[in-house]
Motif scaffolding. Structure first.
Motif, PDB file in Angstrom:
ATOM      1  N   PHE A  79       8.076   6.581   0.794  1.00  0.00           N
ATOM      2  CA  PHE A  79       9.364   6.682   1.479  1.00  0.00           C
ATOM      3  C   PHE A  79      10.464   6.356   0.480  1.00  0.00           C
ATOM      4  CE2 PHE A  79       6.536   5.562   5.071  1.00  0.00           C
ATOM      5  CZ  PHE A  79       6.860   6.587   5.948  1.00  0.00           C
ATOM      6  N   ARG A 135      15.736  -0.259  -0.568  1.00  0.00           N
ATOM      7  CA  ARG A 135      14.533  -0.840  -1.170  1.00  0.00           C
ATOM      8  C   ARG A 135      13.844   0.098  -2.171  1.00  0.00           C
ATOM      9  NH1 ARG A 135      10.521  -2.707   3.185  1.00  0.00           N
ATOM     10  NH2 ARG A 135      11.191  -0.821   4.268  1.00  0.00           N
ATOM     11  N   ILE A 151       9.162   3.251  -1.545  1.00  0.00           N
ATOM     12  CA  ILE A 151       8.067   2.440  -1.008  1.00  0.00           C
ATOM     13  C   ILE A 151       6.824   3.320  -0.882  1.00  0.00           C
ATOM     14  CG2 ILE A 151       7.212   1.251   1.053  1.00  0.00           C
ATOM     15  CD1 ILE A 151      10.138   0.438   1.557  1.00  0.00           C
ATOM     16  N   TYR A 178      -3.105  -5.944   7.734  1.00  0.00           N
ATOM     17  CA  TYR A 178      -1.894  -6.719   7.997  1.00  0.00           C
ATOM     18  C   TYR A 178      -0.710  -5.805   8.272  1.00  0.00           C
ATOM     19  CZ  TYR A 178      -4.548 -10.626   6.098  1.00  0.00           C
ATOM     20  OH  TYR A 178      -5.489 -11.572   5.884  1.00  0.00           O
ATOM     21  N   GLY A 234       2.562  -3.912   7.718  1.00  0.00           N
ATOM     22  CA  GLY A 234       3.079  -3.294   6.502  1.00  0.00           C
ATOM     23  C   GLY A 234       2.006  -2.663   5.624  1.00  0.00           C
ATOM     24  N   LYS A 270      -0.760   1.307   8.303  1.00  0.00           N
ATOM     25  CA  LYS A 270      -1.582   1.796   9.416  1.00  0.00           C
ATOM     26  C   LYS A 270      -0.846   2.852  10.255  1.00  0.00           C
ATOM     27  CE  LYS A 270      -2.032  -2.369  11.161  1.00  0.00           C
ATOM     28  NZ  LYS A 270      -1.108  -3.061  10.235  1.00  0.00           N
ATOM     29  N   GLU A 317       4.681  12.471  10.339  1.00  0.00           N
ATOM     30  CA  GLU A 317       5.108  12.284   8.948  1.00  0.00           C
ATOM     31  C   GLU A 317       4.383  13.336   8.110  1.00  0.00           C
ATOM     32  OE1 GLU A 317       7.354  10.196   8.004  1.00  0.00           O
ATOM     33  OE2 GLU A 317       7.294   8.496   9.399  1.00  0.00           O
TER      34      GLU A 317
END
Ligand code: ADP
Ligand code: ADP
Length: 235
Positions: free
Chosen positions: A13, A18, A21, A42, A44, A47, A58
């Motif tokens: 992304f 930021r 990513i 976890y 982030g 998933k 996406e």
């Protein structure tokens, strides 16, 4: 042959604040027809992004996503809409239409698909019976508990008989016990209706109970993938 296959999939992304990513990095994954496939990891870890690639909400940055023999990364929007019709999706926040009853919510995709009124009535009754909320058919979403709303979401997702159901049960709109009930209902969808299921969850105990295979994601990579009994085998 696998019903869902990801080959060397990377998803990046580009964000304003930021930088870039990398949500998924070189993912190889196969889901066989008839499986319940659980994705854990976890917050982030990537998933949701992984599941969203499977119904092309996406698009990959590189690699291939193959669903039922078709490489989604080669398709245009029109063909992708057709593929999406064969895939049911349930959301953490339910996404029900507040202005429509339970019946109306489940009937909605059937209306869009052009079913006749008697066909719709029969199908919706059958679905509501299956998920156990036929007695709530004329209630509105605001009159339902979270668990009941999710059952409506499942009935709606199944309305047009998809081969695949994608479920994101990762964040707790529901308490753990209700989530476990929903996961057990997904297992029934799998065994009784033959639907292949990909589910994101944090309920590890229930994963052991309902899943055939599991992938563990960490920072965009799969760190373990296999039969649930092997992945969770006591050391
Ligand atoms: P998980 O579902 O495991 O919590 P996600 O797939 O939601 O993880 O997110 C993986 C990473 O990608 C996170 O760092 C997240 O912030 C980022 N991400 C997800 N969606 C977007 C987006 N639309 N734009 C920018 N970054 C995103
Ligand atoms: P479930 O078995 O799905 O968890 P609950 O035990 O939470 O259901 O709810 C029992 C009854 O209370 C249900 O008939 C439901 O319609 C009603 N109810 C639960 N939560 C709400 C709410 N937030 N608003 C209105 N009615 C609710």
């Amino acid at each position: 042959r696998p019903l869902i296959e990801l080959r060397n999939v990377t998803k990046a992304f580009h964000t304003a604040g930021r930088g870039t990513i990398t949500a998924l990095d070189g993912i190889d994954l196969t889901v066989d027809a008839g499986d319940v496939f659980a994705i854990i990891g976890y917050s982030g870890a990537g998933k949701s992004t992984l599941v969203r690639l499977v119904n092309a909400l996406e698009h990959v940055t590189s690699g291939q996503v193959i669903v039922d023999g078709t490489d989604l990364t080669t398709l245009g929007e029109r063909r992708l809409r057709e593929v999406r019709r064969g895939i049911g999706m349930i959301f953490q926040q339910f996404n029900l239409l507040r202005s429509r009853t339970v019946f109306g919510n489940v009937a909605y995709p059937l209306k869009i698909a052009g079913w006749s009124k008697p066909e719709i009535e029969k199908r919706v009754a059958e679905l509501l019976k299956f998920v156990g909320i036929l007695d709530r058919a004329w209630h509105y979403p605001d009159q339902l508990s979270g668990g009941q709303k999710q059952r409506v979401g499942i009935a709606r997702a199944l309305a047009t008989n998809p081969k695949i159901l994608l479920a994101d049960e990762s964040t707790s709109a529901l308490d753990p016990e209700t989530t476990a009930d929903v996961l057990r209902l997904l297992k029934r969808v799998n065994t009784e209706l033959g639907v292949t299921i990909m589910v994101i969850t944090h309920e590890m105990e229930v994963v052991r109970e309902i899943a055939d295979r599991v992938a563990v994601l960490d920072s965009g990579r799969i760190i373990e993938q296999g039969d649930v009994l092997d992945v969770f085998a006591d050391p």
